[in-house]
Design a protein around this motif. Structure first.
Motif, mmCIF file in Angstrom:
data_model
loop_
_atom_site.group_PDB
_atom_site.id
_atom_site.type_symbol
_atom_site.label_atom_id
_atom_site.label_comp_id
_atom_site.label_asym_id
_atom_site.label_seq_id
_atom_site.Cartn_x
_atom_site.Cartn_y
_atom_site.Cartn_z
ATOM 1 N N ALA A 53 0.832 -1.206 0.000
ATOM 2 C CA ALA A 53 0.000 0.000 0.000
ATOM 3 C C ALA A 53 0.866 1.256 0.000
ATOM 4 O O ALA A 53 0.580 2.213 -0.727
ATOM 5 C CB ALA A 53 -0.930 0.006 1.208
ATOM 6 N N VAL A 54 1.938 1.245 0.775
ATOM 7 C CA VAL A 54 2.858 2.390 0.814
ATOM 8 C C VAL A 54 3.474 2.604 -0.571
ATOM 9 O O VAL A 54 3.483 3.715 -1.104
ATOM 10 C CB VAL A 54 3.969 2.188 1.874
ATOM 11 N N ARG A 55 3.984 1.525 -1.161
ATOM 12 C CA ARG A 55 4.607 1.622 -2.499
ATOM 13 C C ARG A 55 3.603 2.030 -3.569
ATOM 14 O O ARG A 55 3.947 2.728 -4.517
ATOM 15 C CB ARG A 55 5.237 0.282 -2.891
ATOM 16 N N GLY A 56 2.356 1.587 -3.428
ATOM 17 C CA GLY A 56 1.351 1.844 -4.450
ATOM 18 C C GLY A 56 0.713 3.213 -4.406
ATOM 19 O O GLY A 56 -0.026 3.576 -5.312
ATOM 20 N N CYS A 57 1.001 3.994 -3.364
ATOM 21 C CA CYS A 57 0.362 5.307 -3.229
ATOM 22 C C CYS A 57 1.122 6.369 -4.027
ATOM 23 O O CYS A 57 2.216 6.770 -3.645
ATOM 24 C CB CYS A 57 0.302 5.719 -1.759
ATOM 25 N N PRO A 58 0.541 6.854 -5.134
ATOM 26 C CA PRO A 58 1.235 7.862 -5.935
ATOM 27 C C PRO A 58 1.368 9.201 -5.223
ATOM 28 O O PRO A 58 2.256 9.988 -5.533
ATOM 29 C CB PRO A 58 0.383 8.003 -7.195
ATOM 30 N N ALA A 59 0.513 9.454 -4.243
ATOM 31 C CA ALA A 59 0.558 10.724 -3.507
ATOM 32 C C ALA A 59 1.503 10.656 -2.302
ATOM 33 O O ALA A 59 1.713 11.664 -1.630
ATOM 34 C CB ALA A 59 -0.842 11.104 -3.043
ATOM 35 N N ARG A 60 2.057 9.463 -2.045
ATOM 36 C CA ARG A 60 2.951 9.249 -0.900
ATOM 37 C C ARG A 60 2.289 9.682 0.413
ATOM 38 O O ARG A 60 2.917 10.305 1.271
ATOM 39 C CB ARG A 60 4.289 9.958 -1.095
ATOM 40 N N ALA A 61 1.019 9.322 0.544
ATOM 41 C CA ALA A 61 0.239 9.716 1.719
ATOM 42 C C ALA A 61 0.280 8.669 2.833
ATOM 43 O O ALA A 61 -0.280 8.899 3.896
ATOM 44 C CB ALA A 61 -1.204 9.974 1.306
ATOM 45 N N ILE A 62 0.943 7.536 2.595
ATOM 46 C CA ILE A 62 0.962 6.447 3.574
ATOM 47 C C ILE A 62 2.407 6.153 3.967
ATOM 48 O O ILE A 62 3.298 6.126 3.111
ATOM 49 C CB ILE A 62 0.336 5.166 2.987
ATOM 50 N N SER A 63 2.620 5.912 5.253
ATOM 51 C CA SER A 63 3.930 5.514 5.721
ATOM 52 C C SER A 63 3.770 4.476 6.821
ATOM 53 O O SER A 63 2.683 4.283 7.359
ATOM 54 C CB SER A 63 4.732 6.713 6.229
ATOM 55 N N ILE A 64 4.871 3.795 7.125
ATOM 56 C CA ILE A 64 4.909 2.812 8.213
ATOM 57 C C ILE A 64 5.943 3.278 9.218
ATOM 58 O O ILE A 64 7.063 3.595 8.853
ATOM 59 C CB ILE A 64 5.275 1.410 7.692
ATOM 60 N N GLU A 65 5.527 3.295 10.480
ATOM 61 C CA GLU A 65 6.434 3.638 11.568
ATOM 62 C C GLU A 65 6.539 2.435 12.489
ATOM 63 O O GLU A 65 5.625 1.612 12.549
ATOM 64 C CB GLU A 65 5.895 4.828 12.365
ATOM 65 N N SER A 66 7.634 2.339 13.217
ATOM 66 C CA SER A 66 7.763 1.301 14.241
ATOM 67 C C SER A 66 6.958 1.731 15.453
ATOM 68 O O SER A 66 6.912 2.906 15.786
ATOM 69 C CB SER A 66 9.218 1.117 14.637
ATOM 70 N N SER A 67 6.302 0.761 16.077
ATOM 71 C CA SER A 67 5.520 1.106 17.271
ATOM 72 C C SER A 67 6.093 0.444 18.506
ATOM 73 O O SER A 67 6.954 -0.369 18.437
ATOM 74 C CB SER A 67 4.061 0.702 17.096
#
Length: 67
Positions: A53-67
């Motif tokens: 999902a992160v790679r597929g977002c052309p708007a770069r609106a998604i990221s993954i953080e460590s929790s």
């Protein structure tokens, strides 16, 4: 250590690529035509799906953080 998905609603352009890659993690708001995060802290076994999902977002609106 887990992961936390982050969605920037201001950056989202409503392409819905995240929904295609990760239908269990994202949905599309019919009112705003923008993505909605359904699971902010998915299980580790969904990491590949979240990363897609992160790679597929052309708007770069998604990221993954460590929790």
């Amino acid at each position: 250590m887990g992961m936390k998905l982050v969605l920037d609603p201001d950056a989202c352009q409503g392409y819905a690529n995240c929904l295609i890659e990760s239908p269990g993690l994202f949905d599309l708001d019919d009112r705003t035509d923008k993505a909605v995060l359904l699971d902010e802290t998915p299980a580790e076994d969904r990491r590949a799906e979240a990363e897609a999902a992160v790679r597929g977002c052309p708007a770069r609106a998604i990221s993954i953080e460590s929790s």
